[in-house]
Design an enzyme around this catalytic site. Structure first.
Site, PDB file in Angstrom:
ATOM      1  N   SER A  65      -6.877   3.166   8.869  1.00 12.56           N
ATOM      2  CA  SER A  65      -6.341   4.167   8.108  1.00 12.56           C
ATOM      3  C   SER A  65      -7.250   5.159   7.303  1.00 12.56           C
ATOM      4  CB  SER A  65      -5.394   3.329   6.865  1.00 12.56           C
ATOM      5  OG  SER A  65      -6.533   2.716   6.086  1.00 12.56           O
ATOM      6  N   LYS A 115     -12.161   8.203  -0.317  1.00 14.23           N
ATOM      7  CA  LYS A 115     -10.685   7.823   0.272  1.00 14.23           C
ATOM      8  C   LYS A 115      -9.667   7.887  -0.848  1.00 14.23           C
ATOM      9  CE  LYS A 115      -8.287   4.380   3.182  1.00 14.23           C
ATOM     10  NZ  LYS A 115      -8.075   3.294   3.925  1.00 14.23           N
ATOM     11  N   SER A 152      -9.234  -1.257   8.792  1.00 17.94           N
ATOM     12  CA  SER A 152      -9.252   0.192   8.612  1.00 17.94           C
ATOM     13  C   SER A 152     -10.570   1.031   8.307  1.00 17.94           C
ATOM     14  CB  SER A 152      -8.244   0.517   7.416  1.00 17.94           C
ATOM     15  OG  SER A 152      -7.049   0.618   7.924  1.00 17.94           O
TER      16      SER A 152
END
Ligand code: GLN
Length: 492
Positions: A159, A79, A183
Site C-alpha cells: 500500500s 505516508k 506494504s
C-alpha cells in the site's frame, strides 16, 4: 551545482554538515521536483511547501548554532497514514474527508525532534489495503519505472506506493511507510528502493491510522540500506502511549553496516519455491545466495512447513481486525457525514459513501469471520495457524541467523492487470505476510532487473529485534548488486 534531489539521505546529511548547501536549498530543490513530477506520478496527496520551508529555515539556524539533530534539515515524505498535527490526514479514504489531527504520531514526532523536514503527505492504498496503490481515493500512483521500450503505466506496489514511487523518483530523500502484510517491502521491491519492516513493537503505532493492529508496523522506504539504518534509528522508540511498543535498546545501526556477513548463517526455505514464481525471481534468489556465500556467509536449507497457510490465515486475521478498527468511522466523530433519516441510517449512508470497494470487502469478510458460529471455524483457527507459523521460525533460529527469499514472485505489473481479481492481488503478499504473522523484522533490497528492465528485490527475514543483522546483510547485497536508479526522468 549537483542535482540535490539525487542525493541519498546520508549524502545529504554529510553535505549539510560540510555546509555544501543549506537545508533551505535542499528543500527547495525537492519542492521543485514535486511540482514538476507530481501531476504525472501522483505520489503526494498533499504537498506541504510552507511547512517544509519553515522547518528547513529552523534547521539552518540549528545547523549554524552547531545544534543539529540526527536528521537535521533532511526532507522526507510522510505516508498519509501517519497523523500529522494540523495537517490533513486521510489514509487516502473519502471517509476521513478533511480530517486534521490534533496530535502528531509518535513516529513522525521522533522525526521532527531529530530535525527532519516534511515535504508533504504521500498517497497509499485506502486504509493501506492493497498491493498496487489502485484503491486510493486520490487515484493511483504511477511507478517511475517503465518496461524497456514501453510507455505503459506500471503500479508502484502498495500500500505504500506513494512512498516507494516518491523515493525512486527523487521527490523526497526518504519516506515513512507502514507494513501490515508487505506494504513496505513489496512496493520497495517494485521500485528499486529499500524497504525495512521492523519487528512488531519496534516503532510506536500511536497516531498511525490502524488497519490490523496486531500486524501493523511502521518503517522506512529509502534509496539505500544505509539510509534505512538512519531512518529506523530515529523512527524506533519505546512509547508508553502504545502498550505494544517494546522497551528494547535501539542500536546505532549505521555503525555496524560495515561488519559484513562472515560466518552469518543464512537459511533458504524450500517452501518459498512456489509454482507462480517468475524465472527471473528464482534466478535472482540463487544470485543472492551466491553473493552472501562469497561474502563469507554459510547457506542452509531450512523448512518453514506452515508457510502455505500464511496467506489464507492473514486474509482472515487482517480483515477481522480491520472490521473492528474501522467501526469508528461512522460519521459522528471523524471526517465526512452523510445525514440519514435517523442515527443508524446516518451510519449506513456515511459508510456506504465513504469507503471504497476494497475496504468494504475487508469489512464484510472481517465481520463474517468474527460472527457467532463462524468465529471458531475461521478466526480462532487462523490465530492457531499464526502460532504455528511463528513456531516454524522459532525452530529455524536454532539453525540460522537470517532467512533469504525473493520479496515478490514477479516485478511491477500494469494498471488493471490484477485489480479485477482480488485473489491475484492477494498473491502479491505470498512471501511477505509470514513476517507480519510472526512479528519479525524483514527488509527488501533491490537486487536486479527483470528481462523487461524493471526492478526486483530480495527479502531478508531476521530474529526479533535483530534489525542490525538484517541491515548488515542487506548492505552486503547492495554492495554486490549495486544501486538501481530509474533510467529516465520521463515525468519532467
Ligand atoms: N497487500 C496486503 C493487504 O492488502 C498488505 C497491505 C499492508 O501491508 N498494509 O492487506
Amino acid at each position: 551545482m549537483t542535482d540535490l534531489t539525487k542525493l541519498t539521505l546520508s549524502e545529504a546529511r554529510d553535505g549539510l554538515a560540510n555546509k555544501d548547501f543549506s537545508a533551505t536549498e535542499l528543500t527547495k530543490a525537492l519542492l521543485k521536483a514535486i511540482e514538476a513530477g507530481n501531476e504525472d506520478l501522483n505520489c503526494y496527496v498533499l504537498p506541504t511547501p510552507d511547512h517544509a520551508l519553515a522547518q528547513a529555515k529552523a534547521s539552518d539556524k540549528r545547523i549554524k548554532k552547531g545544534d543539529a539533530g540526527e536528521l537535521e534539515g533532511l526532507p522526507l515524505g510522510i505516508k498519509d497514514l501517519f497523523c500529522t498535527e494540523g495537517v490533513r490526514t486521510t489514509a487516502c479514504s473519502n471517509i476521513l474527508d478533511d480530517f486534521k489531527p490534533r496530535y502528531e504520531s509518535t513516529v513522525t514526532a521522533n522525526l521532527w525532534d531529530a530535525g527532519a523536514v516534511m515535504l508533504g503527505k504521500l498517497n497509499n492504498d485506502e486504509f493501506a489495503m492493497g498491493s498496487s496503490n489502485e484503491t486510493s481515493a486520490f487515484g493511483p500512483v504511477v511507478n517511475p519505472w517503465r518496461r524497456e521500450g514501453s510507455t505503459d503505466k506500471l503500479v508502484p506496489g502498495g500500500s505504500s506506493g506513494g512512498s516507494s514511487a516518491a523515493v525512486a523518483a527523487d521527490l523526497c530523500l526518504a519516506a515513512t511507510a507502514t507494513d501490515t502484510g508487505g506494504s513496505i517491502r513489496q512496493p520497495a521491491a517494485l521500485t528499486g528502493t529499500v524497504g525495512m519492516k521492523p519487528t512488531y513493537g519496534r516503532c510506536s503505532r500511536w497516531g498511525t491510522v490502524a488497519f490490523a493492529s496486531s500486524l501493523d508496523q511502521a518503517g522506512p522506504i529509502t534509496k539505500t540500506v544505509r539510509d534505512a539504518a538512519l531512518m529506523l534509528k530515529v523512527m524506533a522508540s519505546h512509547d508508553p502511549k502504545d502498550s505494544t511498543s517494546v522497551d528494547a535498546d535501539v542500536p546505532d545501526y549505521e555503525a555496524t553496516l560495515k561488519d559484513g556477513v562472515k560466518g552469518l548463517r543464512v537459511g533458504v526455505p524450500k517452501e518459498y519455491r512456489i509454482d507462480g514464481m517468475s524465472k527471473e525471481a528464482s534466478a535472482l534468489w540463487e544470485q543472492g545466495i551466491a553473493w552472501l556465500k562469497d561474502a563469507g556467509a554459510t547457506i542452509h536449507d531450512i523448512s518453514l512447513p506452515h508457510t502455505k497457510y500464511a496467506l489464507p490465515a492473514y486474509y482472515i486475521i487482517a480483515p477481522a481486525e480491520a472490521s473492528s478498527n474501522l467501526a469508528r468511522y461512522d460519521g459522528v466523530r471523524y471526517g465526512m457525514r452523510k445525514p440519514g433519516k435517523d442515527l443508524i441510517d446516518t451510519y449506513e449512508e456515511t459508510r456506504e459513501a465513504g469507503f471504497g470497494a476494497e475496504v468494504k470487502r475487508r469489512v464484510l469478510i472481517g465481520t463474517y469471520v468474527l460472527s457467532a458460529g463462524y468465529y471458531d471455524a475461521y478466526y480462532l483457527k487462523a490465530q492457531k495457524v499464526r502460532t504455528l507459523i511463528k513456531g516454524d521460525f522459532d525452530t529455524a533460529w536454532d539453525k540460522v541467523d537470517v532467512v533469504l527469499t525473493p520479496t515478490t514472485p514477479s516485478p511491477a505489473f500494469a494498471f488493471g492487470e490484477k485489480s479485477g481479481d482480488p485473489l491475484q492481488m492477494y498473491l502479491e503478499d505470498i512471501f511477505t505476510v509470514t513476517v507480519n504473522m510472526a512479528g519479525l523484522p524483514g527488509i527488501s533490497v533491490p537486487a536486479g532487473l527483470s528481462g523487461q528492465g524493471t526492478p526486483l528485490g530480495l527479502q531478508l527475514i531476521g530474529k526479533p529485534f535483530d534489525e542490525a543483522t538484517l541491515l548488515r546483510a542487506g548492505q552486503t547485497i547492495e554492495d554486490a548488486a549495486g544501486r538501481f536508479s530509474v533510467p529516465k526522468r520521463w515525468w519532467v
